[in-house]
Scaffold this active site. Sequence first.
Site, short mmCIF file in Angstrom:
data_model
loop_
_atom_site.label_atom_id
_atom_site.label_comp_id
_atom_site.label_asym_id
_atom_site.label_seq_id
_atom_site.Cartn_x
_atom_site.Cartn_y
_atom_site.Cartn_z
N ASP A 247 -10.64 1.84 -3.36
CA ASP A 247 -11.20 1.56 -2.04
C ASP A 247 -12.72 1.54 -2.08
O ASP A 247 -13.36 1.12 -1.12
CB ASP A 247 -10.75 2.64 -1.04
CG ASP A 247 -9.39 2.32 -0.45
OD1 ASP A 247 -8.91 1.19 -0.65
OD2 ASP A 247 -8.80 3.20 0.20
N ASP B 53 0.83 -1.20 0.00
CA ASP B 53 0.00 0.00 0.00
C ASP B 53 0.87 1.26 0.00
O ASP B 53 2.08 1.21 0.26
CB ASP B 53 -0.89 -0.03 1.25
CG ASP B 53 -2.21 0.67 1.04
OD1 ASP B 53 -2.32 1.52 0.14
OD2 ASP B 53 -3.16 0.36 1.80
C1 GLA Z 1 -5.71 1.86 2.14
C2 GLA Z 1 -6.09 0.70 1.24
C3 GLA Z 1 -7.15 -0.13 1.91
C4 GLA Z 1 -6.65 -0.62 3.24
C5 GLA Z 1 -6.22 0.55 4.10
C6 GLA Z 1 -5.55 0.08 5.36
O1 GLA Z 1 -6.74 2.77 2.23
O2 GLA Z 1 -6.50 1.15 0.00
O3 GLA Z 1 -7.53 -1.21 1.10
O4 GLA Z 1 -5.59 -1.51 3.03
O5 GLA Z 1 -5.32 1.40 3.41
O6 GLA Z 1 -5.12 1.12 6.14
#
Ligand code: GLA
Length: 747
Positions: A549, A479
């Site tokens: 997301d 990430d």
């Molecule tokens: C980001 C990612 C999510 C998740 C969060 C965790 O927003 O896109 O899928 O992994 O971080 O903090």
Amino acid sequence: MAICFHESSKEFHLYNKDISYILTVLENGQIGHIYFGKKLRDRESFAHMMNFRPRPMAVCAFENNMAFSMEHIKQEYPVYGSGDMRYPAVEVLQENGSRISEFVYSGHRIYKGKPEFSGLPATYVEQEDEADTLELYLEDRVSGTEVTLYYTIFTELPAIARSVKFTQTGEQTIVLERAMSMSVDFPDKEFEMIELTGAWARERAVKMRKLEHGVQAVYSMRGCSSHNYNPFLALKRAETTESDGEVYGFSLVYSGNFLAQADVDTYNVTRVTMGIHPNTFSWELKRGESFQTPEAVMVYSDHGLNGMSQTYHTLYRSRLARGYWRDRERPILINNWEATYFNFNEEKIMKIVRTSKELGIELFVLDDGWFGKRDDDTSSLGDWYPDLKKLPEGIAGLAKKVEAEGMKFGLWFEPEMTNKESRLYREHPDWILATPGRKVSVGRNQYVLDFSRDEVVDAIFGQMKKVLTEAPISYIKWDMNRSMSEVYSASAGAQDQGKVMHQYILGVYRLYDMLTKEFPEILFESCASGGARFDPGLLYYAPQCWTSDDTDAVERCKIQYGTSFVYPVSSMGSHVSAVPNHQLLRNTSLEMRANVAYFGTFGYELDPNRLTDEEKQEVKEQIAFMKKYRRLIQYGTFYRLLSPFEGNEMAWMVVSEDRKQAVVGYYKILQSVNGPYKKVRLQGLDPDRKYHVRRIEEGQYEEDLYGDELLWYGLNVSDSSSGENREVYNGRNGDYQSRLYLLESIE
Ligand code: GLA
């Protein structure tokens, strides 16, 4: 040979069965552009396609030739300041303060295959006969700067990869202030520009606008390729549709700051340039030093937008993505993020794992919150060791338990970041990007590690390697959750600060490289607050990417549709999540959510223990379906049929290579009543074949139809809404409907 050099005309003709690309050495030694488009038969000279007429006010190269002005000549890699007044592809600051350059032809080399560019992601070939390459050598005699323009034409694809290398051979030190990866001048402006634009949770919406005089551009100056614009643009003709007509695509194999622009002059010439964004970029080259730009991939299609996208899909799926997972069906995974957020312990996780196993899920992914003291997003990034309060037996203990249940185990990391509340930051406060004497801005409570520094990258590698060596880990979600600010490297001198943002990305690539070499069977999924780094650069290392997301099925119709303009289905992370949806608060049926998520890598992002028995049964059937058809869906030929940006419906389909099987997804956002009869014309089928067509839920619809009927008349998708709707609501027949059709050849 697919690349000809015609000695008498000094023209280069790159062609394959679909496309031609023609350039020439101009009278002043610079490189002119003649043609890019549908294949032309080769001939000794195409000079008749160039126009040289004296124009008023033109600044000319020769005293005796008022027709030779660089402003009016189409070019390959233009400079500013010696006649051409438009944005250049390159700008070199020299020791005397001058920015004037004149890159003239000094030679070339044509060969089979494609070169590799060390440290940079790029498309590649496996056999030499898959591509031919032209290296054009240019030099600026005053500054002693050499430029190599690389052009690789793929034998079986209407695509050309370009990049540029600079080498300083002269005594003086120069500074590259702009070093684009490609530039091309089109002789007209009758185009619509397509861009993929958005923001967090609404990435890659398709936007089209008619080209006009002036500059129209997309870009990122955030340090990542960004949610806001993708490193891609296309120029289509007004009449071009998904299935017909001309379109040119431009895609940058890069994950950092970029600029992609169409600059239309008032003589209606369209100049497309693409490369690292020049803002804050400056790259000093001392004698003997070189700089290699990222690669740009140009595609031409006269089979509409789908034709362009399919070329990118094939190229990026099979000759950009690499490694163990490139050609493999992707595991159906479950991710605990939306199920637990930071609030989990081993017991809770194992409950999810056991139920997931019963449902047929293959891989469990533990998301954020397993390390340091990470109970919310204020701490611990950079402390990549397990929180024993949540996981008493650590990651190794948990991973082994997951494996013992017969599932694979995956883990989340955010390697490039730290929080002030962390051991890493306390020990190395100078490891973040921060400008001396100025405040450091913060995003999601975190700071960006200075990945331009080898020791920082190596330290993170060391921590990750330890975790990955101690535990059976099959998958990593990498990430990256904030944009850069106050960019400055504590380890670099004043002259080198303009390098930092690019060196940072090279550091990201280096860490990916070390990890994928050390752990070749780990499946990497990239992620950046959802889809802020869904770009070709990362696909080289991580064959899939968390698309957004936003897991709402209706929103995902748009997001995945837009993403498919460049990126293959096999690269799009797509999960079924709980309802009401966590981003939109919208309720959609489990069927709708799966019918959208199938067109991607497929998985779940919910707590399976909260499903009813009936829902569990439905999930089992979904997983069984995906296991049976994922090879077709992830590796078949993908077609967009109806755009969610243009109406209330969306449709897409995939067809197997032998055209014997296809899956069609049809989605209707809002229900209607007494509406028109509806049909969707399909694509890619064999007109002479008979197909058994059925909806995947048994008993809903079945018919035998010929390919030609499905192609030219269409698939009848009318339902009770074409008339007086007398159905009783069953949770899936009101708003947010979807249907999946399976086509199987029966002859
Ligand atoms: C980001 C990612 C999510 C998740 C969060 C965790 O927003 O896109 O899928 O992994 O971080 O903090």
